[in-house]
Design a protein around this motif. Sequence first.
Motif, PDB file in Angstrom:
ATOM      1  N   VAL A 103     -16.749  31.413  83.505  1.00  0.00           N
ATOM      2  CA  VAL A 103     -15.552  31.809  82.757  1.00  0.00           C
ATOM      3  C   VAL A 103     -14.956  33.080  83.370  1.00  0.00           C
ATOM      4  O   VAL A 103     -13.737  33.192  83.527  1.00  0.00           O
ATOM      5  N   GLY A 104     -15.830  34.016  83.775  1.00  0.00           N
ATOM      6  CA  GLY A 104     -15.348  35.252  84.392  1.00  0.00           C
ATOM      7  C   GLY A 104     -14.599  35.001  85.689  1.00  0.00           C
ATOM      8  O   GLY A 104     -13.615  35.664  85.993  1.00  0.00           O
ATOM      9  N   ALA A 105     -15.051  34.005  86.451  1.00  0.00           N
ATOM     10  CA  ALA A 105     -14.418  33.732  87.738  1.00  0.00           C
ATOM     11  C   ALA A 105     -13.138  32.916  87.587  1.00  0.00           C
ATOM     12  O   ALA A 105     -12.210  33.063  88.377  1.00  0.00           O
ATOM     13  N   LEU A 106     -13.072  32.068  86.575  1.00  0.00           N
ATOM     14  CA  LEU A 106     -11.946  31.127  86.486  1.00  0.00           C
ATOM     15  C   LEU A 106     -10.845  31.532  85.523  1.00  0.00           C
ATOM     16  O   LEU A 106      -9.743  30.995  85.583  1.00  0.00           O
TER      17      LEU A 106
ATOM     18  N   THR B 238      -9.935  47.787  88.173  1.00  0.00           N
ATOM     19  CA  THR B 238     -10.881  47.415  89.236  1.00  0.00           C
ATOM     20  C   THR B 238     -12.301  47.119  88.727  1.00  0.00           C
ATOM     21  O   THR B 238     -13.038  46.378  89.373  1.00  0.00           O
ATOM     22  N   ASP B 239     -12.677  47.677  87.569  1.00  0.00           N
ATOM     23  CA  ASP B 239     -14.044  47.471  87.070  1.00  0.00           C
ATOM     24  C   ASP B 239     -14.462  46.011  87.063  1.00  0.00           C
ATOM     25  O   ASP B 239     -15.564  45.656  87.490  1.00  0.00           O
TER      26      ASP B 239
ATOM     27  N   ASP C 172     -17.588  44.838  88.936  1.00  0.00           N
ATOM     28  CA  ASP C 172     -18.787  44.543  88.138  1.00  0.00           C
ATOM     29  C   ASP C 172     -19.035  43.048  87.985  1.00  0.00           C
ATOM     30  O   ASP C 172     -20.171  42.590  88.070  1.00  0.00           O
ATOM     31  N   ILE C 173     -17.975  42.287  87.739  1.00  0.00           N
ATOM     32  CA  ILE C 173     -18.196  40.875  87.458  1.00  0.00           C
ATOM     33  C   ILE C 173     -18.122  40.024  88.724  1.00  0.00           C
ATOM     34  O   ILE C 173     -18.890  39.100  88.911  1.00  0.00           O
ATOM     35  N   LEU C 174     -17.188  40.394  89.608  1.00  0.00           N
ATOM     36  CA  LEU C 174     -17.001  39.535  90.770  1.00  0.00           C
ATOM     37  C   LEU C 174     -17.664  40.095  92.025  1.00  0.00           C
ATOM     38  O   LEU C 174     -17.659  39.454  93.071  1.00  0.00           O
ATOM     39  N   GLY C 175     -18.217  41.329  91.933  1.00  0.00           N
ATOM     40  CA  GLY C 175     -19.002  41.867  93.026  1.00  0.00           C
ATOM     41  C   GLY C 175     -18.200  42.337  94.232  1.00  0.00           C
ATOM     42  O   GLY C 175     -18.720  42.424  95.350  1.00  0.00           O
ATOM     43  N   TRP C 176     -16.901  42.652  94.034  1.00  0.00           N
ATOM     44  CA  TRP C 176     -16.125  43.177  95.138  1.00  0.00           C
ATOM     45  C   TRP C 176     -16.571  44.603  95.451  1.00  0.00           C
ATOM     46  O   TRP C 176     -17.094  45.295  94.582  1.00  0.00           O
ATOM     47  N   ASP C 177     -16.318  45.077  96.704  1.00  0.00           N
ATOM     48  CA  ASP C 177     -16.564  46.499  96.897  1.00  0.00           C
ATOM     49  C   ASP C 177     -15.350  47.288  96.423  1.00  0.00           C
ATOM     50  O   ASP C 177     -14.232  46.765  96.357  1.00  0.00           O
TER      51      ASP C 177
ATOM     52  N   PHE D 208      -4.152  38.894  86.652  1.00  0.00           N
ATOM     53  CA  PHE D 208      -4.011  38.103  87.875  1.00  0.00           C
ATOM     54  C   PHE D 208      -4.908  38.598  89.015  1.00  0.00           C
ATOM     55  O   PHE D 208      -5.044  37.924  90.035  1.00  0.00           O
ATOM     56  N   ALA D 209      -5.518  39.776  88.839  1.00  0.00           N
ATOM     57  CA  ALA D 209      -6.198  40.442  89.956  1.00  0.00           C
ATOM     58  C   ALA D 209      -7.199  39.543  90.675  1.00  0.00           C
ATOM     59  O   ALA D 209      -7.240  39.507  91.897  1.00  0.00           O
ATOM     60  N   ALA D 210      -8.014  38.827  89.931  1.00  0.00           N
ATOM     61  CA  ALA D 210      -9.078  38.047  90.562  1.00  0.00           C
ATOM     62  C   ALA D 210      -8.666  36.598  90.805  1.00  0.00           C
ATOM     63  O   ALA D 210      -9.526  35.728  90.990  1.00  0.00           O
ATOM     64  N   GLU D 211      -7.333  36.323  90.825  1.00  0.00           N
ATOM     65  CA  GLU D 211      -6.828  34.960  91.027  1.00  0.00           C
ATOM     66  C   GLU D 211      -7.526  33.946  90.114  1.00  0.00           C
ATOM     67  O   GLU D 211      -8.108  32.955  90.591  1.00  0.00           O
ATOM     68  N   PRO D 212      -7.445  34.149  88.807  1.00  0.00           N
ATOM     69  CA  PRO D 212      -8.037  33.159  87.899  1.00  0.00           C
ATOM     70  C   PRO D 212      -7.242  31.864  87.967  1.00  0.00           C
ATOM     71  O   PRO D 212      -6.078  31.859  88.367  1.00  0.00           O
ATOM     72  N   ARG D 213      -7.864  30.761  87.610  1.00  0.00           N
ATOM     73  CA  ARG D 213      -7.144  29.480  87.595  1.00  0.00           C
ATOM     74  C   ARG D 213      -6.474  29.241  86.235  1.00  0.00           C
ATOM     75  O   ARG D 213      -5.591  28.403  86.114  1.00  0.00           O
ATOM     76  N   LEU D 214      -6.976  29.966  85.199  1.00  0.00           N
ATOM     77  CA  LEU D 214      -6.421  29.811  83.848  1.00  0.00           C
ATOM     78  C   LEU D 214      -6.269  31.192  83.217  1.00  0.00           C
ATOM     79  O   LEU D 214      -7.207  31.996  83.244  1.00  0.00           O
ATOM     80  N   ILE D 215      -5.080  31.451  82.670  1.00  0.00           N
ATOM     81  CA  ILE D 215      -4.891  32.699  81.929  1.00  0.00           C
ATOM     82  C   ILE D 215      -4.570  32.354  80.488  1.00  0.00           C
ATOM     83  O   ILE D 215      -3.762  31.453  80.218  1.00  0.00           O
ATOM     84  N   ILE D 216      -5.231  33.059  79.573  1.00  0.00           N
ATOM     85  CA  ILE D 216      -4.884  32.919  78.172  1.00  0.00           C
ATOM     86  C   ILE D 216      -4.048  34.133  77.802  1.00  0.00           C
ATOM     87  O   ILE D 216      -4.502  35.270  77.922  1.00  0.00           O
TER      88      ILE D 216
END
Lengths: 271, 294
Positions: free
Chosen positions: B88-91, B114-115, B119-124, B169-177
């Motif tokens: 869910v965090g990624a999508l 950026t958190d 934190d969730i997606l592991g970006w630097d 939109f930051a993490a390019e989700p496939r679905l936004i609520i």
Amino acid sequence: MSEPPSDVLYGVEHLHLSLPDLTRKPLLGPAPRIHILNDLSFTIRRGEVMGIVGGSGSGKSTLGRALVRLLEPTGGHVRFDGTDITHLGEGELRPLRRRFQMIFQDPMSSLNPRRTVGAIIEAPLALHGFDDIARRSAEALDQVGLPRSFARRFPHELSGGQRQRVGIARAIAMRPDFILADEIVSGLDVSSQAQVLNLLEGLVKDLGLTLAFISHDLSVIRRLCQRILVLHRGVIVEEAPSDQLFAAPQAEYTKELLAAIPLPDLDQVWA
Amino acid sequence: MTDRPFLEISQLTARLKGSGTPLLRSVDLAVPAGSVHGLVGESGAGKSMIGKAILGILPRSVEVATGAIRLDGTDLQSLPPAERRTRVGALTALIPQDPLTALNPSRRIGPQITDRLVDILGWDRARAVDRARQLLAEVQLPDPDRILRSYPHELSGGQRQRILIAAAFAAEPRLIIADEPTTALDVTVQKQILRLIREMQERHGTAMLFVTHDLGVVSKVCQSLSVLYAGKIVESARVEDFFRAPAHTYSRALLAASPRYTDPHGSLMPVPDEVMQAVRAEVAAFDEGRAAHV
Ligand SMILES: Nc1ncnc2c1ncn2[C@@H]1O[C@H](COP(=O)(O)OP(=O)(O)O)[C@@H](O)[C@H]1O
Ligand SMILES: Nc1ncnc2c1ncn2[C@@H]1O[C@H](COP(=O)(O)OP(=O)(O)O)[C@@H](O)[C@H]1O
Ligand SMILES: [Mg+2]
Ligand SMILES: [Mg+2]
């Protein structure tokens, strides 16, 4: 002072209101002043519903608060029913306070959460020395279409629309000459909005209320208001009869406000 | 539309724990990839509850009794909790209603965007900050570096909502609520924000579940919609069909209750008592029908 009662309830002339800007106060000396209202002149006639419209921060609430003298103007005059109330002190205002009532946007914060609906409606009646308070409060509930049993409920047990009706009941129970309604349907969903507006429309007719109806949204204003005053950055940019304003808006800002409203209609050009 | 919907909810029923009061009643709902679906209904209808069920953030007092929530074909209900959270965090992402309460007032904007990436997606961190800067420019906020250093109270309501859109939109989700993303704004700012949401949604090809009580807004941003009453969907339709002729009497009443300044006497009509009685009876009959099956 024996002039015949005029049909003008509020006469506002060259109203100015500025406040010290404490965020920019220098260490020494007075804070610079922010001019919130600039040279407003208009009248509100008895039995009229005046719409006051503008974007957020345009000065609508400040104007409303100046009309009912919760704020003291810094220039010009506000006359209420022939009396200049611009600089009256609280003692002189007290007998007038019953005559102008307010209903606010957020009914939850304007209604005391620890008091029942009955107590909320009755407190100002008691303060102003009304007799027969219980009867008046019950009648006010009837008038806003709430069952009398609601007198025993608490605000958190009511829906947004019901709370807004309690606010209306509390105001009309005082038999005021003037009611200021500040964004009272802005927080409501469409069905409650329609209900509250229709209720208010009926009360205006039945009780002959004089009302100033503040809203940032022109679309809820048309049916209720006879005249509309458009505020932008503390200045009146347009004042016109409702039908005229919608048919042929003059000020650019009014046109912009109208064009921004999303109509429930796929054919509206809204790009 | 032959594509499998990106979001597909079927027969979702949620109840209050303990009392068993139904909050969502066999909800069916589908949002095709890249498309915007409106979710309309009066306050308390359960619109936010559906969003929370998808995001897996239902209040503790509420439980999902039955049903499936499929994202890109995978039933979230069937996943172990940790895997579900990651997926869910990624999508998905949320654009909330009130930008002021959604942002932490005592933290600068930068880390609040950026958190989640870190934190969730592991970006630097550096990559996340670059991305935040790029997004702030995309939502047309001037001087992104200054914005990243500001606190929420230093910005206007419209600016804060732009920041939440950027963050979504930051993490390019496939679905936004989007849960009533413009209800707190005035009409001119609302228009700018709605256009921005549409542009971003189209450019990124994101599917969107757009929660609102305002059919005017639906007509401007959605391709299809569902009307919810008491946790039950009474009608789903494409907007072309809906605005021409809503099928359900309750939907028709909602449309007639909507403000329409071009038709002062045919709009803002209170929903008639008969219509309310009929839709309540429909919900009651549904509850009895289900009870009879158990
Ligand atoms: N107490 C105050 N001190 C300083 N500025 C204020 C104060 N109250 C209001 N303002 C400013 O005055 C302007 C008008 O505010 P307001 O009357 O509340 O507008 P509206 O009701 O149209 O949204 C705004 O720019 C607001 O920031
Ligand atoms: N934390 C909660 N615990 C129990 N019931 C809740 C909670 N939050 C909301 N509800 C109830 O769930 C129903 C749906 O609420 P919600 O989804 O917030 O409605 P909407 O978003 O359509 O206004 C309402 O009846 C509400 O009272
Ligand atoms: Mg205001
Ligand atoms: Mg909600």
